[in-house]
Design a protein around this motif. Structure first.
Motif, short mmCIF file in Angstrom:
data_model
loop_
_atom_site.label_atom_id
_atom_site.label_comp_id
_atom_site.label_asym_id
_atom_site.label_seq_id
_atom_site.Cartn_x
_atom_site.Cartn_y
_atom_site.Cartn_z
N ARG A 1 -24.24 -18.24 -9.50
CA ARG A 1 -23.42 -19.57 -9.09
C ARG A 1 -24.23 -20.65 -8.66
NH1 ARG A 1 -18.59 -19.49 -6.51
NH2 ARG A 1 -18.55 -17.30 -6.42
N SER B 1 -18.39 -33.63 -12.97
CA SER B 1 -19.16 -33.95 -11.94
C SER B 1 -20.26 -34.92 -12.27
CB SER B 1 -19.57 -32.38 -11.37
OG SER B 1 -20.68 -32.77 -10.34
N ASP C 1 -21.13 -32.44 -6.90
CA ASP C 1 -19.86 -32.98 -5.92
C ASP C 1 -19.55 -31.78 -5.02
OD1 ASP C 1 -18.83 -30.97 -7.71
OD2 ASP C 1 -17.13 -32.15 -8.67
N ASN D 1 -15.38 -20.38 -15.21
CA ASN D 1 -15.80 -21.69 -15.07
C ASN D 1 -14.80 -22.66 -15.14
OD1 ASN D 1 -18.75 -20.89 -14.30
ND2 ASN D 1 -18.69 -20.20 -16.53
N LEU E 1 -13.68 -26.55 -14.34
CA LEU E 1 -14.38 -27.73 -13.82
C LEU E 1 -13.45 -29.07 -13.81
CD1 LEU E 1 -18.10 -27.71 -15.65
CD2 LEU E 1 -17.47 -26.93 -13.56
N PRO E 2 -13.24 -29.83 -12.77
CA PRO E 2 -12.37 -30.72 -12.72
C PRO E 2 -12.97 -31.81 -13.56
CG PRO E 2 -13.28 -30.43 -10.66
CD PRO E 2 -13.92 -29.21 -11.31
N ARG F 1 -24.34 -24.63 -7.68
CA ARG F 1 -23.31 -25.58 -7.02
C ARG F 1 -23.78 -27.25 -7.75
NH1 ARG F 1 -25.22 -25.48 -2.30
NH2 ARG F 1 -27.01 -26.69 -2.39
N SER G 1 -18.87 -28.44 -5.96
CA SER G 1 -17.98 -27.66 -6.51
C SER G 1 -19.11 -26.53 -7.21
CB SER G 1 -16.88 -28.02 -7.62
OG SER G 1 -17.73 -28.76 -8.76
N THR G 2 -18.43 -25.37 -7.21
CA THR G 2 -19.33 -24.20 -7.83
C THR G 2 -18.42 -23.44 -8.89
OG1 THR G 2 -18.42 -22.63 -6.22
CG2 THR G 2 -20.39 -23.77 -5.67
#
Length: 134
Positions: free
Chosen positions: A126, A66, A131, A51, A53-54, A128, A133-134
Motif C-alpha cells: 500500500r 495526484s 494527496d 488501483n 486513481l482520481p 500513500r 489517497s492510497t
C-alpha cells in the motif's frame, strides 16, 4: 458458453464476455476490451484493478493525477473527472535514486510505502500518495 470467476480462464477460453454483477449485465464485448477498459469503478475492481486513481482532464488525452503528475492517454475521451484504473502487475516500486530522469518525464508518482504484506510469492504493498489517497 462458459461461466467463470477466473480472469485467466476468461482470457484463455473466451472470445467475447459479459460481466455480470449483482445479477445484471454491466458490460459486454470482446474479452480483451472488457478486461482492459472497464466502464465503471465497480467493474474495474471486479476485473482486478486494485488501483483506482482520481484524475482531472487538463487537455484532450491528458489527465492530472495526484500532485503534479500528468498521464497522457491518447484517444481517451471521458469527462473532466475520471478514475484511472491500473493493475498491480503494471506497476513497479522504485526509490528516487534508482529512477533518474523518470520523475521529469511524468511516468512516476511520488508516494510513501505504508504497508507491505507478503502473500505467498507476491507482496501486497500500500502506497500513500501526496494527496492522502492510497
Amino acid at each position: 458458453m462458459i461461466v467463470t470467476h477466473e480472469r485467466a480462464e476468461a482470457y484463455a477460453l473466451g472470445d467475447r464476455m459479459a460481466l455480470v454483477m449483482a445479477g445484471t449485465t454491466s458490460q459486454t464485448g470482446e474479452v480483451g476490451e472488457v478486461m482492459d477498459t472497464p466502464v465503471t469503478a465497480a467493474a474495474a475492481r471486479a476485473l482486478g484493478f486494485d488501483n483506482l486513481l482520481p484524475a482531472s482532464r487538463i487537455a484532450p488525452g491528458t489527465y492530472q493525477l495526484s500532485d503534479v503528475r500528468h498521464l497522457h492517454l491518447p484517444g481517451i475521451t471521458v469527462g473532466p473527472a475520471a478514475l484511472i484504473a491500473i493493475r498491480a502487475e503494471h506497476l513497479m516500486l522504485r526509490t528516487r535514486e534508482t529512477i533518474p530522469g523518470m520523475l521529469a518525464e511524468g511516468s512516476t508518482l511520488a508516494g510513501t510505502v505504508t504497508e507491505a504484506v507478503p502473500e505467498g510469492p507476491l507482496t501486497r504493498t500500500r502506497v500513500r500518495l501526496p494527496d492522502g489517497s492510497t
